[in-house]
Design an enzyme around this catalytic site. Structure first.
Site, PDB file in Angstrom:
ATOM      1  N   GLU A   1       0.693  -1.314  -0.082  1.00 26.19           N
ATOM      2  CA  GLU A   1       0.007   0.009   0.023  1.00 26.19           C
ATOM      3  C   GLU A   1       0.781   1.198   0.061  1.00 26.19           C
ATOM      4  OE1 GLU A   1      -2.908  -0.196   3.119  1.00 26.19           O
ATOM      5  OE2 GLU A   1      -4.020  -1.633   2.017  1.00 26.19           O
TER       6      GLU A   1
ATOM      7  N   GLU B   1      -5.480  -8.263  -0.632  1.00 26.78           N
ATOM      8  CA  GLU B   1      -6.423  -7.914   0.670  1.00 26.78           C
ATOM      9  C   GLU B   1      -7.863  -7.734   0.314  1.00 26.78           C
ATOM     10  OE1 GLU B   1      -4.798  -5.041   3.630  1.00 26.78           O
ATOM     11  OE2 GLU B   1      -2.667  -5.578   3.038  1.00 26.78           O
TER      12      GLU B   1
HETATM   13  O1  AHR Z   1      -5.254  -5.871   6.754  1.00 27.37           O
HETATM   14  C1  AHR Z   1      -5.296  -4.800   7.762  1.00 27.37           C
HETATM   15  C2  AHR Z   1      -4.565  -3.502   7.190  1.00 27.37           C
HETATM   16  O2  AHR Z   1      -5.055  -3.139   5.971  1.00 27.37           O
HETATM   17  C3  AHR Z   1      -3.143  -3.944   6.425  1.00 27.37           C
HETATM   18  O3  AHR Z   1      -2.068  -3.850   7.126  1.00 27.37           O
HETATM   19  C4  AHR Z   1      -2.967  -2.975   5.315  1.00 27.37           C
HETATM   20  O4  AHR Z   1      -2.173  -3.327   4.440  1.00 27.37           O
HETATM   21  C5  AHR Z   1      -4.419  -2.423   4.829  1.00 27.37           C
HETATM   22  O5  AHR Z   1      -4.685  -1.052   5.119  1.00 27.37           O
END
Ligand code: AHR
Length: 509
Positions: A178, A297
């Site tokens: 990210e 994610e």
């Molecule tokens: O999954 C929780 C968080 O969400 C992770 O650390 C990050 O990559 C995202 O913003």
């Protein structure tokens, strides 16, 4: 007042395929965050702990869930992480501040422990993330040498001295996490990240040209830099990477439940937008190379609620605090199942995905320290989809559904669905009913000459969409046989009635 049912028909024809289901679509994610590692997968004092301190009860649930790859060690955590802290004798490992989650990292668990844990889960694949936040290319190359070079160099011999004679042979690597987000340690603009990722990818490929590299895409579809970020990053890295990442979390923002229930519509357009950026860059660069999406994610996550507030205070850095421990409802599980349907529908572009996360932290598996491990509502759509879709082929989703309006995504299909031809010739059809008040009348039109003789359906639903499983009531919301499923061999149709806010799997054999 009764509400008219919503109707949908899915026309299935095995001659029209989207793509084989990549096993990596059923990946997950273990971050050093809250109790995901400590008290989650690793708890040496737990009654079920093995000789490595791994909870056997959690390992059993991970196997039942059907997870394939595991992304590690973060997440936001990775952008401040020194991988060397987590290797070597445990008594020498440093305690560090984890700035991402305002916690203390003991480093009791690191790369060697993760590879051993993956073996214990049945050989799941490690997807390792390198720190391109506070660190850079050299540290990424060091980690790759430590992990994958058989021996004969300082770093590879250090791994061997630390107990791993054989290299870890990690194939899939994330180039940071990210990096578009201003919350990320070492956050960069698109141009600067693209150059750093390119330099790192070039170096990593000098060590091993066959690695599979994932460059950071946008951390949300709604990021102001979305689109421009993809274009810039792909322009600099296109021929050097195999994947670009997408991240998405959904919750009823501003109380808008109707839009939340249709979150799959947003995930679908996110994927289509990124696929368009890939195609446009490929055409502009006249490249023969293919870049796929790693949706590494995704989940439902109530980001603005109490469990997601970091500890605070200069003297307050707890070890593995309870963080992001969302307890999921029946409605959340429907949305979650719909996200899985959406990933499958896009199986030609999405070749990897990671459910964020695996244990305790926005997770399908929860644990009580010293006590039980139990299944959240979201466990079931994942486990059943993985069980039926792995190894199968996604068929073209010819779906005609009634639609309804949402404030966020406009008009959406009320019923979403996808069919997977399984390896044994049977057919699995997954259905999400996104309506809060309409029953769904769902019909599958089978191909002429189909030889299915039986149909079974299981539905995940509760009349109270807020019903949840908890440590004290672990089986409150579980899938149940749906007795309405009927196969009419003469007309080649299957009919199933699905309640509002529900997720269903239909299996024709
Ligand atoms: O999954 C929780 C968080 O969400 C992770 O650390 C990050 O990559 C995202 O913003």
């Amino acid at each position: 007042m009764t509400t008219n049912p919503a109707h949908a028909r899915l026309t299935v024809d095995p001659a029209f395929e989207v793509a084989p289901v990549n096993d990596r679509l059923f990946g997950s994610f273990v971050e050093h965050l809250g109790r995901c590692v400590y008290e989650g997968i690793y708890e040496p004092t737990h009654p079920t702990a093995d000789e490595n301190g791994f909870r056997r009860d959690v390992i059993d649930l991970v196997k039942e869930l059907g997870v394939t790859t595991v992304r590690y060690p973060g997440g936001n955590f990775v952008s401040g992480y020194r991988w060397e802290d987590g290797v070597g004798p445990k008594e020498n490992r440093p305690r560090r501040l984890d700035l991402a989650w305002h916690s203390t990292e003991t480093n009791e668990f690191g790369l060697h422990e993760m590879t051993k844990w993956l073996e214990a889960t049945g050989g799941n694949e490690l997807m390792e993330a390198v720190n391109l936040g506070m660190r850079g290319t050299q540290e990424a190359l060091d980690l790759l040498e430590y992990a994958n070079i058989p021996g004969g160099t300082e770093l590879s011999e250090r791994r061997r001295a630390n107990g791993a004679d054989e290299p870890f042979n990690i194939r899939m690597w994330c180039l940071g996490n990210e990096m578009d987000g201003d919350w990320q340690l070492g956050h960069l603009n698109a141009e600067d990240y693209a150059k750093k990722a390119r330099m790192t990818a070039l170096g990593m490929r000098q060590i091993d040209p066959d690695l599979e590299l994932v460059v950071c895409g946008s951390s949300q579809h709604e990021m102001p830099s979305f689109g421009q970020w993809e274009e810039t990053v792909l322009t600099h890295t296109f021929d050097l990477v195999d994947f670009i990442s997408c991240h998405a979390y959904y919750w009823p923002k501003n109380g808008d439940v109707t839009s939340f229930l249709a979150s799959g519509a947003d995930m679908d357009s996110f994927i289509k937008d990124v696929a368009a950026a890939i195609d446009a860059t490929k055409a502009r660069l006249k490249s023969d190379h293919e870049v796929y999406i790693s949706f590494d994610e995704w989940n439902v996550w109530y980001q603005d609620s109490e469990p997601s507030k970091n500890p605070e205070g200069i003297g307050n850095w707890p070890e593995h605090p309870h963080l992001l421990e969302d307890i999921y409802s029946a409605a959340d599980a429907m949305v979650f199942g719909d996200l899985l349907i959406t990933l499958l529908k896009n199986a030609d572009r999405v070749h990897a995905a990671s459910l964020a996360q695996l244990v305790n932290v926005i997770a399908p598996i929860m644990t009580v320290a010293g006590g039980d491990a139990w299944r959240q509502t979201t466990f079931y759509p994942f486990a059943l989809t993985a069980k039926h879709a792995k190894g199968g082929t996604v068929l073209e989703p010819k779906l005609a559904s009634d639609r309804h309006h949402t404030d966020k995504y406009g008009d959406v299909d009320t019923l979403n669905s996808v069919a997977v031809q399984e390896q044994d010739g049977s057919l699995a059809v997954f259905v999400a009913n996104r309506s809060a008040d309409q029953t769904g009348e769902f019909e599958i039109s089978l191909p002429a000459g189909a030889s299915y003789t039986t149909v079974e359906a299981q539905t995940l639903h509760d009349d109270d969409p807020n019903a949840r499983n908890t440590a004290d009531d672990q089986n409150h919301v579980v899938p149940a046989d749906n007795p309405t499923a009927e196969l009419d061999v003469a007309s080649g149709t299957v009919k199933v009635t699905v309640p509002p806010i529900s997720w269903t799997i239909i299996h024709c054999k």
